[in-house]
Design a protein around this motif. Structure first.
Motif, PDB file in Angstrom:
ATOM      1  N   SER A 145      -2.784   0.879   1.419  1.00 26.19           N
ATOM      2  CA  SER A 145      -2.286   2.170   1.937  1.00 26.19           C
ATOM      3  C   SER A 145      -3.213   3.326   1.579  1.00 26.19           C
ATOM      4  O   SER A 145      -3.191   4.370   2.221  1.00 26.19           O
TER       5      SER A 145
ATOM      6  N   PHE B 257       3.771  -7.947   4.250  1.00 29.06           N
ATOM      7  CA  PHE B 257       4.408  -7.387   3.065  1.00 29.06           C
ATOM      8  C   PHE B 257       5.924  -7.503   3.095  1.00 29.06           C
ATOM      9  O   PHE B 257       6.558  -7.442   2.046  1.00 29.06           O
TER      10      PHE B 257
ATOM     11  N   GLN C 169      -0.260  -3.804  -1.278  1.00 32.68           N
ATOM     12  CA  GLN C 169       0.269  -2.854  -0.296  1.00 32.68           C
ATOM     13  C   GLN C 169      -0.133  -1.432  -0.673  1.00 32.68           C
ATOM     14  O   GLN C 169      -0.571  -0.647   0.176  1.00 32.68           O
TER      15      GLN C 169
ATOM     16  N   SER D 254       1.976  -8.425  -4.336  1.00 35.44           N
ATOM     17  CA  SER D 254       2.278  -7.882  -3.008  1.00 35.44           C
ATOM     18  C   SER D 254       2.341  -6.356  -3.080  1.00 35.44           C
ATOM     19  O   SER D 254       1.755  -5.662  -2.246  1.00 35.44           O
TER      20      SER D 254
END
Length: 191
Positions: free
Chosen positions: A81, A34, A77, A73
């Protein structure tokens, strides 16, 4: 598709990266960087004789690192998460190929959009890149075509550059300024 987050993100990866259906299904956290906004494609998921099997990609050129658009991206991410149970080497998408087929059927039914094959998302990605003006070589590298000849199957979609060639020849002959050039970069050619 957004109401089923796992399949939604799998379809996002399929479309915006132009990868084969088994490739996103084999992705792990380790495949994403990332900071660099990249995605490593180096394996594929198959379900063979009732067992989940991770194989190498379809061709040698299918092993590649893709730069992700910022939004994808960020989406991935955020999604990863929110998967606290996920270990580094666990598959991010536990859905199967048949599950994705079911989801595309459902999405098309609910929206009235004509159904396409999941592989056609890859074709749509290539078509979009052609429309954006990228070369066959650049596109072949991104989607992992073993040969640029495969990309040229889309040759009918590449824009005809003949008019642009004629305009450039006029500029060369007449010393006219190219309307697409930056100010101050005028070029003239002497006979």
């Amino acid at each position: 598709m957004k109401n089923k987050e796992e399949s939604y993100h799998a379809f996002e990866i399929l479309y915006w990266c132009g990868i084969h259906i088994g490739e996103p299904l084999a992705l792990t956290v380790e495949d994403f960087d990332f900071e660099k906004k990249t995605l490593r494609i180096n394996k594929s998921y198959q379900h063979i004789k009732g067992k989940d099997v991770i194989t190498t990609p379809k061709t040698r050129k299918s092993n590649r690192v893709l730069t992700l658009p910022d939004f994808l991206s960020d989406e991935m991410q955020d999604y990863i998460s929110r998967l606290p149970y996920l270990k580094v080497d666990d598959r991010i998408f536990t859905i199967t190929k048949s599950g994705l087929h079911h989801e595309i059927d459902r999405g098309c039914r609910e929206t009235g959009v004509k159904r396409i094959r999941i592989h056609d998302l890859r074709h749509s990605h290539v078509s979009m890149l052609i429309e954006m003006g990228f070369s066959a070589v650049d596109i072949a590298n991104r989607v992992g075509h073993e040969s640029v000849k495969v990309t040229y199957r889309y040759a009918h979609m590449f824009p005809n550059k003949d008019l642009m060639i004629a305009k450039k020849l006029n500029i060369s002959r007449n010393g006219e300024k190219d309307e697409q050039e930056e100010p101050g970069s005028e070029r003239t050619f002497e006979k």
